[in-house]
Design an enzyme around this catalytic site. Structure first.
Site, PDB file in Angstrom:
ATOM      1  CB  THR A 144      -0.829   0.180   1.384  1.00 50.45           C
ATOM      2  OG1 THR A 144       0.097  -0.655   2.404  1.00 50.45           O
ATOM      3  CG2 THR A 144      -2.260  -0.914   0.933  1.00 50.45           C
ATOM      4  CE  LYS A 170      -0.007  -3.247   3.194  1.00 57.07           C
ATOM      5  NZ  LYS A 170      -0.543  -2.972   4.440  1.00 57.07           N
ATOM      6  CB  THR A 181      -0.929  -2.017   7.537  1.00 54.61           C
ATOM      7  OG1 THR A 181      -0.053  -2.134   8.393  1.00 54.61           O
ATOM      8  CG2 THR A 181      -1.178  -2.375   9.599  1.00 54.61           C
ATOM      9  CD  GLU A 268       2.511   4.983   9.681  1.00 52.14           C
ATOM     10  OE1 GLU A 268       2.907   3.944   9.261  1.00 52.14           O
ATOM     11  OE2 GLU A 268       1.040   5.294  10.336  1.00 52.14           O
ATOM     12  CG  ASN A 390      -0.099   8.655   9.981  1.00 52.21           C
ATOM     13  OD1 ASN A 390      -1.551   7.830   9.437  1.00 52.21           O
ATOM     14  ND2 ASN A 390       0.726   8.189  10.517  1.00 52.21           N
ATOM     15  CB  SER A 395      -5.790  13.432  -1.187  1.00 54.65           C
ATOM     16  OG  SER A 395      -5.075  13.203   0.012  1.00 54.65           O
TER      17      SER A 395
END
Lengths: 395, 395
Positions: A144, A170, A181, A268, A390, A395
């Protein structure tokens, strides 16, 4: 046991394609064994378990056998109600009929946005395209917002036969817009009974995937599935105990541990992999609990992003657990520089240590001096980019 | 019960001064009652309890009486070993002799940097300066990186007498360089027995201070102390039960709740106060656990900073708890706009809701439809500034 270039073990095939779930990138794939494989799985503890996760768990629990697993990114099929459950079942049935096998031999995995239904028309078109190949596209199709695919293969010898374990995953934390996730898939041509494989997977998961944290969230879709088709050991007995089994188990642990760390490293916004090694704990649980508390602390994570040897926060994270502690006996080292002894700060060269902390791997060694047990946990630093990722509008 | 301008209740005096622990700002102060006050306290659960916290706990537990409490910022006297313990005891003895009272009537509180010894020379000079005044300087002297002082007074009538409860606190999460945080002090001229006050404080703390989170860390110095000197009720019986006690209890809960929310609102880097109201839970514990999980989720916190109606993360936080849930029956509203019903996303006007989320207070209403219990929790958003504050090198 040695790491080798990534490859599919004997009797395993795979493929990945663009089904149109995402704009351009690969978004659908599968892994298929030429014969039914003894299989095991571990699944999210989140009470809102996604439809595919629930279905794969039910399927594996029947006979601990799978021959194929179908997977997609972009859409998690989570919080999708009855329609989502029906879609997961239909996808399972479609794969079974395409392969001409029992649907109870098919696992289903999805990752992506929560609360959106699977577009079954695209899933059907994509399924029609999937072939039994040796390409690695599926390792990309499950990604992702991961920055790269995460793969590993190891080979080892048992009963004079060379076996391979290959894994891919992933991850990288619950991500925008609201991602489900952490999927892990491991395939091997070693021969192991499903029930035994299940016990071993649960045991090893507690020391690997369950010891990583990116932001403390448990997603609705998390799952790790292992398939063992025995094709490298056709004339050999099953691995079930003794030194031969230990060789297999060590190789499997190496694969699971590698993939877990890869997820933490690619958390992330992360700029650093953080590893906490806790020694001298009163119990295994205490050691793992303390290690995870350290890598899970926002304050420790932010300090390490700032390359700040902020031991007060590490002490604080340790003390916030219910682990049995000798309050005046804790030692702490950061990247091998001892900064705390007997729970008191030592004088150390701040600038020299700050240099060491510029490394993209931070090792926090903690000695509790209260027993003989060890535990490890892995995480990442807390960065502006984490907040940016986050906070940004879907979008 | 009504909120009034901040004031010291009858028979309470205070003062705050600059003892030189910090460059310029006030850094030391005290609160003194003209007579011994029935007292209660709650303390950090962190196993590394700071010397002053431990001493104050031991002191209050003797007779639930205090007449004075001395406090300083800048230095937490935490992780300071035997020397730190001796310093806390010496400070207690010095205050007792200055006031001519038993040392077992003196509480000690410190907040500031972990791992540094109290500079006793400055403490002694500062103590010599402290007077019994009605000024409010102590409410500033306890602050560390708080952006403002946090005070409240309420008045209420019992047995025809007007009583006052006044409280002040400092907070805002574990902060750079490695701050020991969250001190709360409440004084009242109502008459309540110490043991009863202790029970009530524990009960109310579970619904107030224990339901806020800035970053999930529990500091080594956290404490809340309540002193009741009875000076407004000299000829009246103690408040111990019945409607009169309920009036007092409601006023005390209002004060504790106000201070707790002020700490969350002033969490480091925060731009928004986040309140989670959970209804329809199977138990009180479930309701509070779920509410705290929501305001404690980095993902929810970051999404709210981004003014993103990201309900998947709220569902995820709810599901990550072990609360008893009806999986298909969860409703969620953000600032009164319903976005989830029966655990499924509703169509809503994203832009209109995004406007509402620009507010500096975000209310998350959750209906679990699984019982009659309610719970609340308070937190703040996760911002770039939080990372900046916590990443920056100790300076």
């Amino acid at each position: 046991m040695e790491e080798i270039d990534f490859k599919w073990p004997n009797g395993f095939f795979a493929d990945g394609i663009h089904a149109g779930l995402r704009k351009k990138r690969l978004d659908m794939g599968w892994v298929v064994s030429e014969v039914p494989a003894q299989s095991a799985g571990v699944y999210t503890t989140n009470q809102f378990q996604a439809a595919p996760t629930k279905l794969t768990k039910e399927t594996i629990n029947k006979k601990h056998e799978l021959q194929a697993i179908i997977m997609n990114s972009a859409v998690a099929n989570s919080c999708t109600g009855i329609e989502g459950t029906e879609n997961a079942h239909e996808e399972q049935a479609l794969v079974a009929s395409k392969l001409g096998i029992d649907k109870d031999l098919v696992g289903v995995a999805s990752t992506g946005v929560i609360g959106i239904q699977l577009p079954m028309d695209k899933i059907k078109q994509g399924l029609a395209e999937l072939q039994k190949t040796k390409n690695f596209k599926v390792t990309e199709a499950v990604l992702t917002t991961d920055t790269h695919s995460k793969t590993i293969s190891v080979s080892f010898e048992v009963f004079g036969k060379t076996c391979t374990i290959s894994g891919f995953c992933k991850g990288s934390g619950m991500i925008k817009p609201n991602m489900a996730t952490m999927l892990g898939f491991v395939v091997t041509d070693a021969k192991v009974a499903g029930q035994k494989l299940q016990e071993t997977l649960v045991e090893l998961t507690n020391e690997t995937f369950n010891q990583i944290t990116v932001d403390g969230d448990t997603s609705t879709n998390d799952m790790v599935v292992v398939m063992a088709n025995g094709q490298a050991m056709q004339d050999e007995p099953e691995l079930s105990e003794g030194s031969e089994y230990e060789i297999f188990k060590a190789a499997l642990k190496h694969v699971l541990g590698f993939l877990a760390k890869e997820i933490a490293r690619d958390g992330e916004g992360a700029t650093k992999l953080v590893e906490a090694n806790v020694n001298g704990a009163h119990s295994k649980e205490d050691a793992q609990h303390v290690a995870k508390a350290i890598v899970g602390s926002n304050l420790v994570k932010a300090a390490l992003f700032g390359e700040d040897a902020n031991w007060g926060r590490i002490i604080d994270a340790i003390g916030s657990t219910n682990a049995k502690l000798k309050i005046d006996s804790v030692d702490i080292a950061l990247n091998k520089t001892k900064i705390v002894e007997h729970s008191l700060g030592l004088d150390f060269d701040e600038e020299a240590l700050k240099e060491k902390l510029k490394s993209d791997e931070i090792i926090i060694d903690v000695e509790l001096n209260n027993g003989d047990f060890k535990g490890q946990a892995w995480g990442c630093d807390l960065t502006y980019k984490y907040v940016q990722i986050n906070a940004s509008y879907r979008s």
